[in-house]
Motif scaffolding. Sequence first.
Motif, short mmCIF file in Angstrom:
data_model
loop_
_atom_site.label_atom_id
_atom_site.label_comp_id
_atom_site.label_asym_id
_atom_site.label_seq_id
_atom_site.Cartn_x
_atom_site.Cartn_y
_atom_site.Cartn_z
N ASP A 3 18.68 0.51 -8.68
CA ASP A 3 18.54 1.59 -7.70
C ASP A 3 17.14 2.20 -7.76
O ASP A 3 16.53 2.49 -6.72
CB ASP A 3 19.59 2.68 -7.94
N ALA A 4 16.64 2.40 -8.98
CA ALA A 4 15.30 2.98 -9.14
C ALA A 4 14.24 2.04 -8.57
O ALA A 4 13.30 2.49 -7.90
CB ALA A 4 15.02 3.26 -10.62
N ARG A 5 14.41 0.75 -8.80
CA ARG A 5 13.44 -0.21 -8.24
C ARG A 5 13.50 -0.22 -6.72
O ARG A 5 12.47 -0.27 -6.05
CB ARG A 5 13.72 -1.61 -8.78
N GLN A 6 14.72 -0.16 -6.20
CA GLN A 6 14.88 -0.14 -4.75
C GLN A 6 14.26 1.13 -4.16
O GLN A 6 13.57 1.09 -3.13
CB GLN A 6 16.37 -0.24 -4.39
N GLU A 7 14.48 2.26 -4.82
CA GLU A 7 13.91 3.52 -4.35
C GLU A 7 12.38 3.49 -4.44
O GLU A 7 11.68 3.94 -3.52
CB GLU A 7 14.45 4.67 -5.20
N ALA A 8 11.87 2.92 -5.53
CA ALA A 8 10.41 2.81 -5.67
C ALA A 8 9.83 1.92 -4.58
O ALA A 8 8.78 2.23 -4.00
CB ALA A 8 10.06 2.26 -7.05
N GLN A 9 10.52 0.83 -4.27
CA GLN A 9 10.05 -0.06 -3.20
C GLN A 9 10.07 0.66 -1.86
O GLN A 9 9.16 0.50 -1.05
CB GLN A 9 10.91 -1.33 -3.15
N ALA A 10 11.11 1.47 -1.63
CA ALA A 10 11.19 2.24 -0.38
C ALA A 10 10.04 3.23 -0.29
O ALA A 10 9.43 3.41 0.77
CB ALA A 10 12.53 2.95 -0.29
N ILE A 11 9.72 3.87 -1.41
CA ILE A 11 8.60 4.83 -1.43
C ILE A 11 7.29 4.10 -1.16
O ILE A 11 6.45 4.57 -0.38
CB ILE A 11 8.56 5.58 -2.79
N ILE A 12 7.12 2.93 -1.77
CA ILE A 12 5.89 2.16 -1.55
C ILE A 12 5.79 1.72 -0.09
O ILE A 12 4.72 1.83 0.53
CB ILE A 12 5.85 0.94 -2.50
N ASP A 13 6.91 1.25 0.47
CA ASP A 13 6.90 0.83 1.87
C ASP A 13 6.57 2.00 2.79
O ASP A 13 5.80 1.86 3.74
CB ASP A 13 8.25 0.22 2.26
N ASN A 14 7.15 3.16 2.49
CA ASN A 14 6.88 4.36 3.29
C ASN A 14 5.41 4.76 3.19
O ASN A 14 4.78 5.10 4.20
CB ASN A 14 7.78 5.51 2.83
N ALA A 15 4.86 4.68 1.99
CA ALA A 15 3.45 5.01 1.80
C ALA A 15 2.56 4.04 2.57
O ALA A 15 1.56 4.43 3.18
CB ALA A 15 3.09 5.01 0.32
N ARG A 16 2.93 2.76 2.55
CA ARG A 16 2.15 1.77 3.29
C ARG A 16 2.20 2.05 4.80
O ARG A 16 1.19 1.95 5.49
CB ARG A 16 2.68 0.36 3.02
N LYS A 17 3.40 2.37 5.29
CA LYS A 17 3.52 2.67 6.72
C LYS A 17 2.70 3.90 7.09
O LYS A 17 2.03 3.92 8.12
CB LYS A 17 4.99 2.90 7.08
N THR A 18 2.75 4.93 6.25
CA THR A 18 1.98 6.14 6.51
C THR A 18 0.49 5.85 6.49
O THR A 18 -0.26 6.31 7.36
CB THR A 18 2.32 7.21 5.45
N ALA A 19 0.06 5.06 5.50
CA ALA A 19 -1.36 4.71 5.40
C ALA A 19 -1.79 3.88 6.61
O ALA A 19 -2.88 4.08 7.15
CB ALA A 19 -1.63 3.95 4.11
N GLN A 20 -0.95 2.95 7.04
CA GLN A 20 -1.28 2.13 8.20
C GLN A 20 -1.37 2.98 9.46
O GLN A 20 -2.26 2.79 10.28
CB GLN A 20 -0.24 1.01 8.38
N ALA A 21 -0.44 3.93 9.59
CA ALA A 21 -0.47 4.82 10.76
C ALA A 21 -1.74 5.67 10.75
O ALA A 21 -2.38 5.85 11.79
CB ALA A 21 0.77 5.71 10.77
N ALA A 22 -2.10 6.19 9.58
CA ALA A 22 -3.34 6.98 9.47
C ALA A 22 -4.55 6.12 9.79
O ALA A 22 -5.47 6.56 10.50
CB ALA A 22 -3.46 7.57 8.06
N HIS A 23 -4.55 4.89 9.29
CA HIS A 23 -5.66 3.96 9.57
C HIS A 23 -5.76 3.69 11.07
O HIS A 23 -6.86 3.73 11.63
CB HIS A 23 -5.42 2.66 8.80
N ASP A 24 -4.62 3.41 11.70
CA ASP A 24 -4.62 3.13 13.14
C ASP A 24 -5.13 4.33 13.93
O ASP A 24 -5.89 4.18 14.89
CB ASP A 24 -3.21 2.75 13.61
N LYS A 25 -4.71 5.55 13.54
CA LYS A 25 -5.15 6.77 14.24
C LYS A 25 -6.65 6.96 14.07
O LYS A 25 -7.36 7.27 15.04
CB LYS A 25 -4.40 7.99 13.71
N ILE A 26 -7.15 6.77 12.86
CA ILE A 26 -8.59 6.92 12.62
C ILE A 26 -9.37 5.91 13.43
O ILE A 26 -10.40 6.23 14.04
CB ILE A 26 -8.90 6.79 11.11
N MET A 27 -8.88 4.66 13.47
CA MET A 27 -9.57 3.63 14.25
C MET A 27 -9.56 3.97 15.74
O MET A 27 -10.57 3.80 16.43
CB MET A 27 -8.91 2.27 14.01
N ALA A 28 -8.43 4.46 16.25
CA ALA A 28 -8.35 4.82 17.67
C ALA A 28 -9.28 5.98 17.98
O ALA A 28 -9.98 5.97 19.00
CB ALA A 28 -6.91 5.17 18.04
#
Length: 159
Positions: free
Chosen positions: A68-93
């Motif tokens: 469960d902890a590994r799954q939660e950590a993976q979810a947090i990492i995925d969420n952070a990646r999505k947030t970073a990608q969204a921020a990157h896309d906004k900055i590029m736009a």
Amino acid sequence: MVNINATLIAQILNFLVLVFVLAKFAYKPLLGIMEERKNKIASDLEAAEKAKTDAETVKSEYAAKLADARQEAQAIIDNARKTAQAAHDKIMADTKAEQEQLIAAAKETIALEKQKSLDDIRAQVINLSMIAAGKIVEQKLSSEEDKKLAGEIVDSILK
């Protein structure tokens, strides 16, 4: 045949007394001690088996919690990646929009400067043409009609 004498009877009596004494004082306590030891070993085996099953239960619980902890950590990492990608896309736009705005402003400034330069060149050509025509004709052209006529001539030449 066997001779039964007093020594044999005494030995048999001694043997029976010894068996009775050993049975009374040694054999029964020895059997009791052995029974206690047997019971203790059985209880220790049961306790060990119970401890083993408890350990396996705890191990499986920890494995589930770890998964469960590994799954939660993976979810947090995925969420952070999505947030970073969204921020990157906004900055590029935003950067692209700013770049396009700067290019448009630069093109407008260039067009204005070009028009201003053409107007200045046109005015200088008209003045030079009037001076040249005045020198040729030996008179100075100064009227507005003359300037208009020279402008039309220069425009037709520049086209």
